[in-house]
Design an enzyme around this catalytic site. Structure first.
Site, short mmCIF file in Angstrom:
data_model
loop_
_atom_site.label_atom_id
_atom_site.label_comp_id
_atom_site.label_asym_id
_atom_site.label_seq_id
_atom_site.Cartn_x
_atom_site.Cartn_y
_atom_site.Cartn_z
N SER A 125 1.67 -13.48 7.24
CA SER A 125 1.81 -12.02 7.40
C SER A 125 2.00 -11.36 6.10
O SER A 125 1.81 -11.65 5.42
CB SER A 125 3.18 -11.62 8.23
OG SER A 125 4.18 -11.43 7.35
N LYS A 126 1.71 -9.91 6.30
CA LYS A 126 1.47 -9.00 5.18
C LYS A 126 2.78 -9.12 4.45
O LYS A 126 2.87 -8.42 3.27
CB LYS A 126 1.24 -7.80 5.52
CG LYS A 126 -0.12 -7.64 6.12
CD LYS A 126 -0.60 -6.32 6.61
CE LYS A 126 -2.11 -6.54 7.37
NZ LYS A 126 -2.56 -5.27 8.00
N ARG A 127 4.07 -9.49 5.15
CA ARG A 127 5.23 -9.51 4.16
C ARG A 127 5.50 -10.76 3.32
O ARG A 127 6.19 -10.84 2.48
CB ARG A 127 6.32 -9.45 5.18
CG ARG A 127 6.30 -8.54 6.39
CD ARG A 127 7.52 -8.60 7.23
NE ARG A 127 8.72 -8.68 6.81
CZ ARG A 127 9.57 -7.53 6.88
NH1 ARG A 127 9.10 -6.38 7.11
NH2 ARG A 127 10.71 -7.47 6.26
#
Length: 424
Positions: free
Chosen positions: A263-265
Site C-alpha cells: 500500500s501507499k503507506r
RNA sequence: GGCGCAUUCGUCUAGAGGCCCAGGACGCAUCCCUUUCAAGGAUGAGAUCGGGGGUUCGAAUCCCCCAUGCGCUACCA
C-alpha cells in the site's frame, strides 16, 4: 488430458485505469506493465483512463505523478487524457452525463433501483450485523419498495442512490486468463452495489463497465481484488446487452513481511523515489515483469523489446509475490556495470552530480573536458555503483578543491589508456 | 460471519503425470583473482513441493478435505 491454456486471438484493446488518489506505487506500475505488454505483444492498443469518480479522495497532482511514473517506466499509451483518441474524454469526471443516463436506463429496465437509504442508516445496519457475527445485508430495503413509497420519495425530491438489482437466482461464471479457470459466484451472494452515488458521480462498478464498453476494451486486466466484483459487472453487461470482454486478474504484490498487499503507506514503493535514487527504468521494468511472470526456466535479463516479443498473458503467475528490492538492487547494478555503455552511464549520472554541486551543467556538457574527466572516473568506478545517487559520494574525492588529475592517469591497474578509450 | 483467490529453497521463480529424492536467479557461505573495496570466476549450504486423504503402475503436477495467507464484503477504487 486437455489442459491447454487459452491464449488471446482477435483484436486486443487493454486499458490501465488508475484513480488519482496519490502517487503510483510499484505494484500499480506492474499491473500497468502487464496490461501494456498484452497490448504490445498481441498487437493491440493500450489506453490510459483516469478514474476520478471519488471527489473525496482526489489528490491534486496525482494524475501528473502517475503519468510521469508510467512514462519513466517505459509505458506509453495510444489513447489517454493527454494524447487524446477516438473515445475522448479519458477522464471519468468528464463523462458524467453518460453514467447518469445509463443508471436511469437500468432503473427503467428493472436492473437497478433507486434507494433513499442514507449512508448513516446503512452503516448502523452493517455494524449491528457485525456485532452479531452476521454478514452485512446484501440488499437495500428500497429494492422491494412499493410504487407508492417510491412516488412519495420522488415527490420529496431528496437525493438518492441507484443500486444494482442482482438476481436472487442462478450464478455468474467467467473464465480468468491468469487463474486459468472458471470462477463462479452465486448471484444471491452478490450485493446490490451502489452504481450511482447521491452526488451524481458513478461508482467504479458502473463507470468501468460503461467505459470499457464504450472504448472497445476487449480484455479487462486489473488487480485481483476485483475478482469479487466481476459478477456485478457481468450483470451490467447482460442488462445492457453488451458483449462481454475477457477477464484477467493480476495478483497483487504483497508487503515485504507478506502481511497484506503493498500500500501507499509502505516504504520503498513510490515509483518516483526510484528514479530519484537513481534506479534505471530498464532495470525496474525487467525486475518488475519478473514479479509474477517468467519467460522460461533460466532467462532473466531481458530488454523491453525482448519482453514484448516473449510476453504471454498465460504465463502470468496466479499467486502474489512479496516486495523485496534485494534482487532489484543487484539487477540495477548489473545494468549499470554490464549493460549500459560508459557514455550512457555518464550522461545518466550527470544530473546527480549537478544536484550534489560537484559539477555544474555548463562545465560538463557532453564532449567537454570536464565531461570527459568525469567519464574517465565513471569508467574507473562503475563496477561498484548500485544506484546513480551513490555516484557523488563515490566520485567526490576526485573533485576535492577542484583537484583535477590528468585523465590519462585515471586507469585501473590492469588497464591502459587504449582499453579505457575503447570502453567509452 | 459470508464469499473468492492463493500455497515449490529466506526471496523471485521453472515445473502442465514418469526427463524432478525438484532446475535457474537474488541473497548467504567458502575458495580463486586482487595491496583494499567492488566486479568477475568456481564451489557449497538451502524446498521430504503447507498438511492429510484419494485417483494412477507412477503426482510438485489431477480430485477431495483441512490449515494458513491474501482479497472482497464502503454513496473507495
Amino acid at each position: 488430458m486437455s489442459n491447454d491454456r487459452a491464449d488471446i486471438s482477435g483484436p486486443v484493446r487493454v486499458r490501465f485505469a488508475p484513480s488519482p488518489t496519490g502517487f503510483l506505487h510499484v505494484g500499480g506500475v506492474r499491473t500497468a506493465m502487464f496490461s501494456w505488454l498484452t497490448a504490445r505483444h498481441y498487437g493491440g492498443q493500450f489506453i490510459l483512463r483516469i478514474e476520478d469518480t471519488d471527489q473525496k479522495r482526489y489528490v491534486e497532482g496525482a494524475e501528473e505523478d502517475l503519468k510521469a511514473s508510467l512514462r519513466w517506466a517505459g509505458i506509453e499509451w495510444d489513447e489517454g487524457p493527454d494524447v487524446g483518441g477516438p473515445h475522448a474524454p479519458y477522464r471519468q469526471s468528464e463523462r458524467l452525463p453518460l453514467y447518469n443516463q445509463y443508471a436511469h436506463q437500468l432503473v427503467e429496465m428493472g436492473c437497478a433501483y433507486k434507494s433513499w437509504s442514507s449512508a448513516e442508516e446503512l452503516d448502523v445496519e452493517r455494524k449491528a450485523a457485525a456485532a452479531n457475527h452476521q454478514p452485512p445485508p446484501l440488499r437495500d430495503r428500497w429494492r422491494i419498495a412499493t410504487p407508492e413509497q417510491i412516488a412519495a420519495a420522488e415527490a420529496e425530491g431528496k437525493p438518492y442512490t441507484i443500486r444494482l438489482k442482482m438476481p436472487e437466482e442462478g450464478s455468474t461464471s467467467f473464465y480468468d486468463f491468469v487463474k486459468n479457470e472458471t470462477i463462479t459466484f452465486e448471484n444471491s451472494r452478490v450485493d446490490d452495489t451502489v452504481l450511482l452515488k447521491s452526488d451524481g458521480y458513478p461508482t467504479y462498478h458502473l463507470a468501468v463497465v460503461i467505459d470499457d464498453n464504450a472504448m472497445g476494451i476487449t480484455h479487462v486486466m486489473r488487480a485481483e481484488e476485483w475478482i469479487a466484483s466481476t459478477p456485478k459487472h457481468i450483470r451490467l453487461y447482460e442488462c445492457l446487452g453488451w458483449p462481454l470482454p475477457m477477464f484477467a486478474h493480476v495478483p497483487n504484490i504483497l508487503r515485504p513481511d507478506g502481511r497484506g498487499k503493498l500500500s501507499k503507506r509502505d516504504g520503498d514503493v513510490k515509483t518516483n523515489e526510484f528514479w530519484e535514487k537513481g534506479y534505471l527504468p530498464e532495470a525496474m521494468f525487467n525486475f518488475l515483469v519478473l514479479q509474477g511472470w517468467s519467460y522460461d526456466e533460466k532467462t532473466e535479463l531481458m530488454s523491453q523489446a525482448e519482453i514484448v516479443e516473449r510476453f504471454s498473458l498465460t504465463r502470468i503467475q496466479p499467486s502474489p509475490a512479496r516486495w523485496d528490492i534485494n534482487k532489484l538492487n543487484w539487477m540495477n547494478g548489473h545494468y549499470i556495470n554490464h549493460i549500459l555503455t560508459v557514455d550512457d552511464l555518464t550522461r545518466r549520472a550527470l544530473p546527480f552530480m549537478h544536484k550534489a554541486g560537484l559539477l555544474t551543467e555548463v562545465e560538463a556538457l557532453p564532449g567537454d573536458d570536464e565531461y570527459l574527466y568525469f567519464q574517465a572516473i565513471i569508467a574507473l568506478l562503475k563496477d561498484r555503483i548500485k544506484v546513480l545517487s551513490e555516484v557523488p559520494d563515490l566520485t567526490g574525492y576526485f573533485f576535492v578543491d577542484h583537484l583535477k588529475y590528468d585523465r590519462a592517469l585515471l586507469l585501473g591497474k590492469d588497464k591502459n589508456a587504449i582499453s579505457v578509450a575503447q570502453a567509452s
